[in-house]
Design an enzyme around this catalytic site. Structure first.
Site, mmCIF file in Angstrom:
data_model
loop_
_atom_site.group_PDB
_atom_site.id
_atom_site.type_symbol
_atom_site.label_atom_id
_atom_site.label_comp_id
_atom_site.label_asym_id
_atom_site.label_seq_id
_atom_site.Cartn_x
_atom_site.Cartn_y
_atom_site.Cartn_z
ATOM 1 N N LYS A 251 36.275 46.240 44.601
ATOM 2 C CA LYS A 251 36.837 47.130 45.619
ATOM 3 C C LYS A 251 36.246 48.528 45.548
ATOM 4 O O LYS A 251 35.609 48.932 44.574
ATOM 5 C CB LYS A 251 38.357 47.158 45.509
ATOM 6 C CG LYS A 251 38.990 45.874 46.035
ATOM 7 C CD LYS A 251 40.469 46.001 46.286
ATOM 8 C CE LYS A 251 40.992 44.794 47.062
ATOM 9 N NZ LYS A 251 42.451 44.885 47.302
ATOM 10 N N ARG B 251 42.881 38.005 41.093
ATOM 11 C CA ARG B 251 42.078 37.540 42.223
ATOM 12 C C ARG B 251 40.652 38.049 42.043
ATOM 13 O O ARG B 251 40.431 39.258 41.926
ATOM 14 C CB ARG B 251 42.692 38.060 43.526
ATOM 15 C CG ARG B 251 42.068 37.546 44.802
ATOM 16 C CD ARG B 251 42.904 38.002 45.997
ATOM 17 N NE ARG B 251 42.365 37.503 47.258
ATOM 18 C CZ ARG B 251 41.490 38.156 48.002
ATOM 19 N NH1 ARG B 251 41.045 39.351 47.622
ATOM 20 N NH2 ARG B 251 41.048 37.635 49.124
#
Length: 293
Positions: A221, A255
């Site tokens: 991210k 995840r």
């Protein structure tokens, strides 16, 4: 901490589960449609499964702003993919959607988890999950998926995220989903500055104290790029570091794009925690790593 995914029941105290990311989008921020072709998608799924993914998470719409994707288009992307995965692999399947109609069809196709980054904005999302016996992810987002939020403001970041997720968990409970079928996600990069996302990562124990399993979604991210000064394709090491910290902070599901590396990290972290007398992600771990802000 227990988690039920369909007929599977996991004791997350043994080790965190690894959720492999599968994009059915041509414009993903990470792979930019590299696995858009169905055969390529299935090959990627098989690789993640062989690398040790406990869950495969299929998403048909990216979270960031972009071209409109109708419910019909999302169904066409997601449902055949889940049907194909259910026929090929013995693994728990998740659908990454905020639409109840898509979730319902995905459950019928074999999914057992609804990963909703909207915070249950669709009022039918929880009833549909309860009727299907599925689990859900409650994710914090300040505005909504697909909306730019470049300058978010919070008076009490940790407190507001925690209160929001506690409320969503209560909604799930009212809908008939018990604590073993609800996961909480702080929503890193969703309506947060990079510094805010980093603070939430450091204090994963703050959410774990609510008594629900925590899902960590930090892989590749933007806040990791901000921390490390790296572009999207250069964030593997930063992602692995985040997953290690999350493992010690008590996250139950991680995840990840890199399933093999993350699986190794959580296994090492679990063994270290076991050998050190059960450090379970509270303040002791944060203090030992210098992670307390």
């Amino acid at each position: 901490m227990l988690l039920e995914l369909g007929e599977r029941r996991y004791d997350l105290a043994e080790r965190p589960l690894v959720m492999g990311i599968l994009n059915r989008t041509p414009d993903s921020f990470f792979d930019a449609g590299e696995y858009w072709g169905f055969d390529d998608f299935l090959a990627k799924a098989e690789r993640l499964w062989r690398e040790g993914a406990d869950i495969l998470d299929v998403g048909g719409v990216k979270a960031a702003p972009g071209s409109e994707v109708t419910a019909g288009e999302e169904l066409e992307r997601v449902v055949p993919a889940i049907e194909a995965l259910a026929a090929r692999f013995d693994v728990a399947l998740s659908v990454d959607t905020w639409r109840a109609s898509v979730a319902e069809a995905a459950y019928a196709a074999g999914a057992v988890l609804g990963n909703d980054i909207s915070g249950f904005a669709d009022p039918d999302f929880l009833p549909v999950a309860a009727a299907a016996g599925a689990a859900v992810v409650a994710c914090h987002v300040r505005l909504a998926p697909r909306y730019a939020d470049p300058d978010p403001v919070y008076e009490d970041l940790l407190g507001e995220v925690r209160s929001y997720l506690a409320e969503r968990a209560s909604w799930a409970d009212f809908a008939g989903l018990g604590p073993t079928r609800v996961l909480l996600d702080a929503g890193l990069d969703l309506g947060k500055t990079p510094a805010m996302s980093a603070a939430l990562l450091r204090r994963g124990d703050h959410l774990a104290a609510l008594g629900y399993p925590i899902l960590l979604s930090a892989s590749n991210k933007g806040f990791l790029g901000w921390l490390c000064g790296t572009e999207v394709g250069e964030r593997r090491a930063g992602s692995i570091a985040a997953h290690a910290l999350g493992s010690f902070a008590g996250c139950g599901v991680i995840r990840a794009h890199d399933v093999r590396g993350t699986r190794r990290v959580v296994e090492v972290a679990t063994e270290l925690r076991r050998r050190s007398g059960g450090w379970a992600g509270g303040t002791r771990v944060a203090e030992a790593t210098g992670a307390v802000p």
